[in-house]
Design a protein around this motif. Structure first.
Motif, PDB file in Angstrom:
ATOM      1  N   GLN A   1       0.907  -1.115  -0.157  1.00 31.39           N
ATOM      2  CA  GLN A   1      -0.140  -0.129  -0.128  1.00 31.39           C
ATOM      3  C   GLN A   1       0.930   1.117  -0.110  1.00 31.39           C
ATOM      4  O   GLN A   1       0.448   2.147  -0.757  1.00 31.39           O
ATOM      5  N   GLN A   2       2.104   1.467   0.882  1.00 31.08           N
ATOM      6  CA  GLN A   2       2.841   2.525   0.894  1.00 31.08           C
ATOM      7  C   GLN A   2       3.754   2.166  -0.047  1.00 31.08           C
ATOM      8  O   GLN A   2       4.371   1.094  -0.153  1.00 31.08           O
ATOM      9  N   TYR A   3       4.349   3.103  -0.776  1.00 28.29           N
ATOM     10  CA  TYR A   3       5.180   3.174  -1.801  1.00 28.29           C
ATOM     11  C   TYR A   3       6.251   4.278  -1.623  1.00 28.29           C
ATOM     12  O   TYR A   3       7.279   4.301  -2.621  1.00 28.29           O
ATOM     13  N   GLN A   4       6.415   5.066  -0.813  1.00 30.32           N
ATOM     14  CA  GLN A   4       7.333   6.232  -0.574  1.00 30.32           C
ATOM     15  C   GLN A   4       8.392   6.099   0.081  1.00 30.32           C
ATOM     16  O   GLN A   4       9.563   6.611  -0.121  1.00 30.32           O
ATOM     17  N   HIS A   5       8.680   4.957   0.661  1.00 27.12           N
ATOM     18  CA  HIS A   5       9.738   4.460   1.332  1.00 27.12           C
ATOM     19  C   HIS A   5      11.076   3.960   0.515  1.00 27.12           C
ATOM     20  O   HIS A   5      10.681   3.778  -0.751  1.00 27.12           O
ATOM     21  N   PRO A   6      12.410   4.260   1.021  1.00 26.33           N
ATOM     22  CA  PRO A   6      13.577   3.967  -0.014  1.00 26.33           C
ATOM     23  C   PRO A   6      13.467   2.453  -0.014  1.00 26.33           C
ATOM     24  O   PRO A   6      13.104   1.690   0.751  1.00 26.33           O
ATOM     25  N   THR A   7      14.414   1.907  -0.839  1.00 24.42           N
ATOM     26  CA  THR A   7      14.388   0.468  -1.093  1.00 24.42           C
ATOM     27  C   THR A   7      15.057  -0.088   0.005  1.00 24.42           C
ATOM     28  O   THR A   7      14.722  -1.359   0.395  1.00 24.42           O
ATOM     29  N   GLN A   8      15.901   0.620   0.706  1.00 24.35           N
ATOM     30  CA  GLN A   8      16.500   0.153   2.019  1.00 24.35           C
ATOM     31  C   GLN A   8      15.428  -0.532   2.997  1.00 24.35           C
ATOM     32  O   GLN A   8      15.714  -1.506   3.763  1.00 24.35           O
ATOM     33  N   VAL A   9      14.499   0.191   3.231  1.00 21.84           N
ATOM     34  CA  VAL A   9      13.400  -0.269   4.247  1.00 21.84           C
ATOM     35  C   VAL A   9      12.743  -1.495   3.489  1.00 21.84           C
ATOM     36  O   VAL A   9      12.494  -2.502   4.577  1.00 21.84           O
ATOM     37  N   LEU A  10      12.564  -1.956   2.315  1.00 22.39           N
ATOM     38  CA  LEU A  10      12.199  -3.229   1.920  1.00 22.39           C
ATOM     39  C   LEU A  10      13.310  -4.137   2.203  1.00 22.39           C
ATOM     40  O   LEU A  10      12.917  -5.265   2.516  1.00 22.39           O
ATOM     41  N   LYS A  11      14.547  -3.988   1.931  1.00 18.84           N
ATOM     42  CA  LYS A  11      15.482  -4.792   2.212  1.00 18.84           C
ATOM     43  C   LYS A  11      15.457  -5.190   3.717  1.00 18.84           C
ATOM     44  O   LYS A  11      15.512  -6.402   4.091  1.00 18.84           O
ATOM     45  N   SER A  12      15.462  -4.320   4.532  1.00 15.56           N
ATOM     46  CA  SER A  12      15.402  -4.551   5.868  1.00 15.56           C
ATOM     47  C   SER A  12      14.170  -5.493   6.364  1.00 15.56           C
ATOM     48  O   SER A  12      14.446  -6.423   7.108  1.00 15.56           O
ATOM     49  N   LEU A  13      12.989  -5.002   6.006  1.00 18.23           N
ATOM     50  CA  LEU A  13      12.030  -5.659   6.455  1.00 18.23           C
ATOM     51  C   LEU A  13      11.674  -7.176   5.640  1.00 18.23           C
ATOM     52  O   LEU A  13      11.519  -7.885   6.559  1.00 18.23           O
ATOM     53  N   LEU A  14      12.017  -7.413   4.535  1.00 20.14           N
ATOM     54  CA  LEU A  14      11.861  -8.694   3.809  1.00 20.14           C
ATOM     55  C   LEU A  14      13.006  -9.465   4.444  1.00 20.14           C
ATOM     56  O   LEU A  14      12.936 -10.610   4.734  1.00 20.14           O
ATOM     57  N   GLY A  15      14.231  -8.987   4.778  1.00 16.39           N
ATOM     58  CA  GLY A  15      15.285  -9.700   5.412  1.00 16.39           C
ATOM     59  C   GLY A  15      14.829 -10.171   6.785  1.00 16.39           C
ATOM     60  O   GLY A  15      15.412 -11.247   7.110  1.00 16.39           O
ATOM     61  N   TYR A  16      14.269  -9.304   7.391  1.00 20.21           N
ATOM     62  CA  TYR A  16      13.840  -9.356   8.637  1.00 20.21           C
ATOM     63  C   TYR A  16      12.668 -10.919   8.727  1.00 20.21           C
ATOM     64  O   TYR A  16      12.950 -11.767   9.523  1.00 20.21           O
ATOM     65  N   LEU A  17      12.053 -10.840   7.894  1.00 22.22           N
ATOM     66  CA  LEU A  17      11.015 -12.086   7.788  1.00 22.22           C
ATOM     67  C   LEU A  17      11.973 -13.224   7.296  1.00 22.22           C
ATOM     68  O   LEU A  17      11.817 -14.323   7.699  1.00 22.22           O
ATOM     69  N   ALA A  18      13.089 -13.237   6.542  1.00 14.85           N
ATOM     70  CA  ALA A  18      13.727 -14.207   5.963  1.00 14.85           C
ATOM     71  C   ALA A  18      14.830 -14.728   7.035  1.00 14.85           C
ATOM     72  O   ALA A  18      15.221 -15.926   6.771  1.00 14.85           O
ATOM     73  N   LEU A  19      14.996 -14.164   8.203  1.00 11.92           N
ATOM     74  CA  LEU A  19      16.145 -14.569   9.088  1.00 11.92           C
ATOM     75  C   LEU A  19      15.573 -15.607  10.005  1.00 11.92           C
ATOM     76  O   LEU A  19      16.478 -16.190  10.485  1.00 11.92           O
ATOM     77  N   ASN A  20      14.257 -15.952  10.274  1.00  9.94           N
ATOM     78  CA  ASN A  20      13.877 -16.885  11.240  1.00  9.94           C
ATOM     79  C   ASN A  20      12.868 -17.795  10.376  1.00  9.94           C
ATOM     80  O   ASN A  20      12.233 -17.487   9.742  1.00  9.94           O
ATOM     81  N   ALA A  21      12.995 -19.063  10.952  1.00  9.47           N
ATOM     82  CA  ALA A  21      12.171 -20.005  10.288  1.00  9.47           C
ATOM     83  C   ALA A  21      10.924 -19.928  10.561  1.00  9.47           C
ATOM     84  O   ALA A  21       9.778 -20.299   9.685  1.00  9.47           O
ATOM     85  N   GLU A  22      10.445 -19.387  11.787  1.00  6.98           N
ATOM     86  CA  GLU A  22       9.086 -19.125  12.027  1.00  6.98           C
ATOM     87  C   GLU A  22       8.479 -18.024  11.380  1.00  6.98           C
ATOM     88  O   GLU A  22       7.260 -17.935  11.178  1.00  6.98           O
ATOM     89  N   ARG A  23       9.605 -16.995  10.839  1.00  3.46           N
ATOM     90  CA  ARG A  23       8.919 -16.044   9.921  1.00  3.46           C
ATOM     91  C   ARG A  23       8.885 -16.189   8.375  1.00  3.46           C
ATOM     92  O   ARG A  23       8.294 -15.400   7.606  1.00  3.46           O
ATOM     93  N   ARG A  24       9.553 -17.249   8.070  1.00  3.15           N
ATOM     94  CA  ARG A  24       9.571 -17.350   6.702  1.00  3.15           C
ATOM     95  C   ARG A  24       8.329 -17.740   5.890  1.00  3.15           C
ATOM     96  O   ARG A  24       8.244 -17.321   4.963  1.00  3.15           O
ATOM     97  N   PRO A  25       7.240 -18.123   6.446  1.00  8.94           N
ATOM     98  CA  PRO A  25       6.069 -18.591   5.940  1.00  8.94           C
ATOM     99  C   PRO A  25       5.569 -17.187   5.617  1.00  8.94           C
ATOM    100  O   PRO A  25       4.774 -17.128   4.393  1.00  8.94           O
ATOM    101  N   LEU A  26       5.690 -16.266   6.380  1.00  9.83           N
ATOM    102  CA  LEU A  26       5.292 -14.903   6.085  1.00  9.83           C
ATOM    103  C   LEU A  26       5.890 -14.294   4.901  1.00  9.83           C
ATOM    104  O   LEU A  26       5.482 -13.413   4.062  1.00  9.83           O
ATOM    105  N   LEU A  27       7.280 -14.492   4.835  1.00  5.91           N
ATOM    106  CA  LEU A  27       7.882 -14.082   3.610  1.00  5.91           C
ATOM    107  C   LEU A  27       7.083 -14.653   2.405  1.00  5.91           C
ATOM    108  O   LEU A  27       7.116 -13.915   1.101  1.00  5.91           O
ATOM    109  N   LYS A  28       7.051 -15.997   2.300  1.00  7.00           N
ATOM    110  CA  LYS A  28       6.158 -16.697   1.224  1.00  7.00           C
ATOM    111  C   LYS A  28       4.746 -16.004   1.050  1.00  7.00           C
ATOM    112  O   LYS A  28       4.308 -15.900  -0.341  1.00  7.00           O
TER     113      LYS A  28
END
Length: 821
Positions: A299-326
């Motif tokens: 929904q929001q799109y005004q944020h820099p690319t680094q925000v997406l990298k931090s956010l999606l990387g956070y979801l990918a760092l833990n096995a419990e959170r990886r289903p949310l990445l998918k």
């Protein structure tokens, strides 16, 4: 006496002391009463029931000067400060802020402001926060009182500035107060860690509510700029700090969760630090999950690319959170291949979602790729097709790049996509997202660790390269010994390649060569000679103009001739300006005919636009050839309307009277060749637009041609300014654009806006207002709605210009004085 006094009820002791302080001017009596009140601070009943009233009496007493810095009695001032700055800090803050809000401008207000300044500087905010963290300390307070304290803490700058206005001290300004509050929050968290290590229980609910209240009021940036650097360092090696921070975020109220999480993500850099501070909050808290997996990504799109990298990387760092990445990947795929979303969202938002999609794919492992292969394949095929159908070049290139990267990641034999496009910074950034993605913090990221191998191989590469160059130079030197370096070479710089065929000298010979010749060289020579032959031999050109136009329109680049499109187009323009009526009639008729490709129909529009531009030049000027028009002549940049917007701006300036510029010279009217034939250009193009054919559906799927048609019609209208037929052309064009003004394609809406602006510029004011009639207000409302709500920036800008032009026409017709714009 002390034993007797100690039996006196607290209420009576406090009342007697306050009466003395309110009426007495004797320093000894004042000191004695203040000393009594200070001793009562040790009594829980006094601090809970009587302290607020006592402080209100002391602050509002008109005769009391003891808290002034000019007070001569040091003992009285010391007792006063001890009473105020050792009492319950929450009650002190409420009394001071309420007094400032309700007191008129006087010396008492200034004294109260100075007390509040010192309250902040001596660390009473930290005492207030810590008193609410200690279990059993202030937990018995009512929820209403707690909410009031939180509100005053979070809104202190607003409360004080509303009363003090320009006299507000710097300490109360947001840029100073909120960093101070953040520092006190950090000190409170540090005390909490120390207490937990000592086995003492603590509660972070109050601090979490204060943080949430500040963030929801829009001051999260001030808070996190002070908090984030220190928290990133403290949580790096200390698990207890990580636990405390994660517990603090869990206690954030539901209504404040979005503001707190968004502000935190925007100020953190790196997925690892996000993981340390937030833990598995995204799994346990539904509101946080919605914000992180949906709102910040889709929904929001005004944020820099680094925000997406931090956010999606956070979801990918833990096995419990990886289903949310998918889950995020599936959602991004659905949006990315949705044709309706492509039409109704701006290019920037589509670029943001494309970045999110690329990052998600880059973070998946091989097994997850196999699990999501079908969804990704459907996304790739559907999304690429939808974007290739778009009129906006950025959207098309976006689809090409994402399609290529997805097909490479899927690695399906025989299904990898490959497109040709000009790379730019946007394309390079998109492609870089598919490369190795690090989830480390920026402060932990060391480029030399990743380039050790390359640096190790670099000397070997340079050595081998040097050896190769040396070997090559040695070989060259050996060969030079055997060369004929004593012989002087011939000067062949002026030599030209001998042509087998000669260029045509007559129009009919040129036409014959283009029709029947199978000789590539002869065709190329004919194309190069066509324009000059057609312009020099007017009578001969008129005899074969329609036939020549037909041949050129259907001519294919069979021999890969250099500049084929430019040569062909220039020849068609020469035909049109030489025999205007017949050629224009032929081209406008063929535009809606069967069995023409979209490219040919676009060629017709380009030729008509360039021809009209040349014909509109003053007759007195010598012809210098038709100049290409950016948005009409460009074949690949179909969304470029810079030239026409400059035309609109220039016309607006010419219709504006500026007093400071003085008198301007009247421009002398000069005849041109376009005005008498302007109607033959535009009216045939407006006849059959609503008749769909098997190979051409202008109002349906062929919206690329519709967008270019609207821009061409707008240009034809603008070039017909001051022509006798301009009013009829404007009426017909307004009727046409009115039927497509709500089109879903951005390029079409841009064409509509440009055509409307062209009509407002070219039609006489009285005729324009007469023709609009009852639809004038509806037209204004429509333009205002587009200017405010359209998702495309150029559409909004053109709508604003249309409103300006319409208002100027109204002022001119009503004979109102023009205002400098």
């Amino acid at each position: 006496m002390e034993s007797v006094g100690s039996k006196v009820p607290v209420r009576l002791q406090a009342g007697s002391s306050l009466r003395t302080l309110s009426t007495s001017r004797d320093p000894r009596e004042i000191a004695k009463s203040l000393s009594t009140l200070t001793r009562l601070l040790e009594n829980a009943e006094f601090t809970r029931l009587h302290y607020t009233h006592a402080l209100q009496v002391l602050v509002s007493a008109r005769t009391c000067q003891w808290f002034s810095s000019s007070s001569d009695d040091d003992e009285v001032r010391r007792l006063w400060q001890e009473f105020v700055f050792t009492g319950p800090p929450d009650q002190t803050l409420l009394v001071l802020l309420d007094t400032i809000s309700s007191t008129e401008e006087c010396a008492g207000l200034d004294r109260c402001v100075s007390v509040l300044e010192k309250f902040l500087s001596v660390g009473r905010l930290e005492a207030l926060l810590w008193s609410r963290c200690v279990v059993g300390g202030a937990c018995s307070d009512s929820s209403q009182l707690t909410e009031t304290v939180i509100g005053h803490l979070a809104a202190l700058p607003s409360i004080t500035s509303n009363r003090l206005h320009t006299k507000t001290p710097d300490a109360f300004l947001p840029q100073q107060y909120y960093p101070l509050l953040a520092t006190n929050i950090l000190c409170t968290l540090e005390k909490t860690c120390q207490a937990l290590r000592g086995g003492q229980d603590c509660s972070l609910g109050f601090v979490a509510q204060v943080l949430g209240k500040v963030c929801i009021q829009g001051y999260s940036s001030f808070i996190y700029e002070a908090l984030v650097p220190r928290l990133s360092s403290l949580t790096h090696t200390d698990p207890l700090w990580q636990r405390v921070m994660q517990k603090l975020l869990e206690k954030i109220p539901e209504r404040c969760m979005e503001s707190v999480i968004t502000g935190l993500i925007l100020n953190l850099r790196g997925a690892a630090v996000v993981s340390r501070l937030m833990g598995n909050l995204v799994v346990t808290n539904k509101k946080a999950q919605f914000v992180l997996t949906h709102k910040l990504v889709l929904q929001q799109y005004q944020h820099p690319t680094q925000v997406l990298k931090s956010l999606l990387g956070y979801l990918a760092l833990n096995a419990e959170r990886r289903p949310l990445l998918k889950q995020v990947l599936r959602s991004a795929c659905q949006v990315w291949c949705n044709s309706s979303a492509i039409k109704h969202t701006c290019v920037e938002q589509q670029l943001y979602i494309s970045k999110a999609l690329m990052l998600c794919v880059a973070l998946l492992n091989h097994s997850e790729i196999e699990e999501l292969r079908e969804e990704m394949l459907q996304c790739m095929l559907g999304g690429v097709q939808c974007r290739l159908d778009s009129n906006i070049e950025r959207i098309r290139r976006m689809g090409m790049v994402v399609g290529e990267c997805l097909s490479q990641r899927l690695d399906v034999p025989g299904s990898q996509l490959k497109f040709k496009y000009e790379p730019d910074e946007e394309i390079k950034e998109l492609k870089s997202l598919m490369e190795s993605l690090s989830t480390k913090d920026s402060e932990e990221f060391e480029p030399e660790h990743q380039s050790d191998e390359s640096r190790r191989l670099q000397p070997e590469f340079e050595t081998s390269l040097t050896q190769s160059v040396t070997s090559q130079s040695g070989t060259d030197s050996d060969s030079e010994l055997d060369s004929d370096d004593d012989l002087t070479p011939y000067d062949m710089s002026a030599d030209q390649e001998k042509k087998k065929s000669a260029p045509p000298r007559y129009v009919r010979d040129c036409l014959e060569a283009l029709i029947s010749s199978n000789d590539a060289e002869r065709v190329e020579l004919s194309l190069h000679a066509a324009e000059s032959l057609l312009r020099k031999n007017g009578k001969a050109t008129q005899e074969v103009s329609v036939q020549f136009s037909k041949v050129l329109l259907h001519l294919d680049d069979r021999y890969n001739t250099e500049d084929f499109q430019v040569l062909r187009q220039n020849a068609m323009v020469a035909l049109t300006v030489t025999d205007t009526k017949l050629v224009v009639e032929y081209l406008t008729t063929e535009f809606y005919s069967l069995n023409y490709s979209l490219r040919q129909r676009l060629d017709i529009l380009e030729v008509l636009a360039l021809s009209a531009q040349e014909l509109s030049e003053p007759i007195t000027n010598k012809h210098t050839g038709a100049q290409p028009i950016a948005a009409v002549a460009a074949r690949d940049q179909t969304d470029d309307i810079t030239h026409w917007r400059q035309i609109v701006e220039k016309r607006i300036q010419s219709k504006t009277r500026r007093i400071t510029k003085g008198a301007t010279q009247m421009v002398k009217a000069v005849p041109n060749r376009y005005a008498p034939v302007a109607g033959s250009f535009i009216f045939p193009l407006l006849r059959n637009y609503d008749r769909s054919q098997v190979t051409f559906d202008l109002l349906g799927t062929d919206h690329l041609v519709l967008g270019r048609l609207l821009h061409t019609l707008g240009l034809l209208m603008h070039l017909a300014i001051n022509a006798p037929v301009a009013s009829q052309m404007g009426r017909a064009l307004l009727d046409f654009v009115w039927s497509v003004r709500f089109h879903t394609d951005q390029m079409v809406r841009r064409g509509v806006m440009f055509a409307v602006c062209a009509v407002f510029l070219s039609m006489p004011s009285d005729t324009l207002l007469t023709d609009l009639g009852d639809d004038l207000m509806e037209t204004r409302n429509w333009l205002a709605d587009v200017a405010e709500n359209d998702c495309d920036t150029d559409c909004r800008s053109l709508a604003v210009q249309g409103l300006i032009l319409l208002d100027k026409n109204l002022k001119t017709q009503l004979q109102l004085p023009d205002v400098e714009s």
